[in-house]
Design an enzyme around this catalytic site. Structure first.
Site, PDB file in Angstrom:
ATOM      1  N   LYS A 118      -5.805   1.513  11.918  1.00 59.38           N
ATOM      2  CA  LYS A 118      -5.084   0.972  13.069  1.00 59.38           C
ATOM      3  C   LYS A 118      -4.335   2.079  13.820  1.00 59.38           C
ATOM      4  CE  LYS A 118      -6.226  -3.387  12.572  1.00 59.38           C
ATOM      5  NZ  LYS A 118      -5.374  -4.458  12.069  1.00 59.38           N
ATOM      6  N   ARG A 134      -8.223  -5.379   3.526  1.00 59.88           N
ATOM      7  CA  ARG A 134      -9.392  -5.341   4.418  1.00 59.88           C
ATOM      8  C   ARG A 134      -9.517  -3.923   4.970  1.00 59.88           C
ATOM      9  NH1 ARG A 134     -10.775  -5.941   9.813  1.00 59.88           N
ATOM     10  NH2 ARG A 134     -12.671  -7.197  10.209  1.00 59.88           N
TER      11      ARG A 134
END
Length: 279
Positions: free
Chosen positions: A220, A254
């Site tokens: 991210k 994840r």
């Protein structure tokens, strides 16, 4: 605390004793860090095989990018991407399969094709019928927090409770069983760097929900802001965040790079086991 996560097709996963990894399999041309890598069926299956070999317990198949500014695709396009991959995985392996979608129609077809989990980035608030589908099929349901397209509370934890409690009420009214639900705090979804770091710092406060948590920090933007590097260079920072969040109570991770995160999480699990033995 050990818990059984009930899934479709009579399957389940044991959560608590050790961290579980959900491998990201984006069957898209435009996902933020791996768009196009798994776009063909052969490449998708090769990617899934590698993640399974490296220790993934779940493969999460997605057919629409959820990166900021991504173009939404028609349901038929999404389905044409994910369904062949799910069908092929069911024939070839016994891996637990998740479908990354907020559309009830896609979720229904995916579960019929063999998927065990529906991973909804809109927390059953975009299409509440997904909750009904979970009741009908017994599918596991990941309910994710998002800050997109709404007013948010400036306190990241207050906003988590405001949004996710609404999602949980939708699921409860539909009849979804508690043991089908896993929550996700939605790292990166309408959260700036400071908010993501604050959410990591205060993650343990989310244990008040009483549900298991999945986290998705992988590659991210906020990791790049703190550690440097483009998306594909953020796997070390991802594995560090995974270990931090495991120690704070997260259960499922994840990620794109399964092997690196598996190593980091093995160390975090060893620390947690030492704590349990001491208590």
């Amino acid at each position: 605390m050990q818990r059984e996560w009930k899934l479709a097709h009579g399957r389940s996963l044991t959560l608590g004793d050790r961290a579980l990894i959900m491998g990201v399999l984006n069957v898209t041309p435009d996902s933020f860090s791996d768009g196009g890598v798994h776009y063909s069926l052969d490449h998708a299956l090769a990617g899934a095989r590698q993640m399974i070999a490296e220790g993934a317990s779940i493969i999460d198949v997605g057919g629409e990018s959820t990166r900021p500014g991504a173009t939404r695709v028609e349901p038929a396009v999404e389905q044409s991407r994910v369904l062949p991959v799910i069908e092929a995985l069911v024939k070839e392996t016994d891996i637990i399969i998740s479908v990354d979608t907020y559309r009830e129609e896609t979720a229904r077809l995916a579960v019929a094709a063999g998927a065990h989990i529906v991973n909804d980035v809109w927390g059953v608030q975009r299409e509440p019928a997904i909750a009904g589908l979970a009741v009908e099929t017994g599918a596991g349901l990941v309910i994710m927090h998002t800050g997109r397209e709404r007013e948010r509370d400036p306190d990241v934890i207050v906003d988590q409770f405001a949004f996710l409690n609404r999602s949980l009420e939708i699921a409860k009214l539909a009849g979804v069983s508690r043991d089908q639900i896993v929550l996700d705090p939605g790292f990166g979804f309408a959260k700036d760097t400071a908010e993501n770091i604050s959410l990591m710092d205060r993650f343990a406060e989310l244990s008040a929900f009483g549900y298991p948590f999945l986290v998705g920090t992988s590659r991210k933007r906020f990791l790049g802001a703190t550690s440097g590097g483009e998306a594909e260079q953020r796997d070390v920072a991802t594995s560090a965040s995974s270990a931090i969040l495991r120690l704070a109570g997260a259960d499922i991770f994840r990620v794109h790079d399964v092997a690196m995160n598996r190593s980091a999480l093995a160390l975090a699990d060893a620390v947690l086991n030492a704590r349990r033995q001491r208590s």
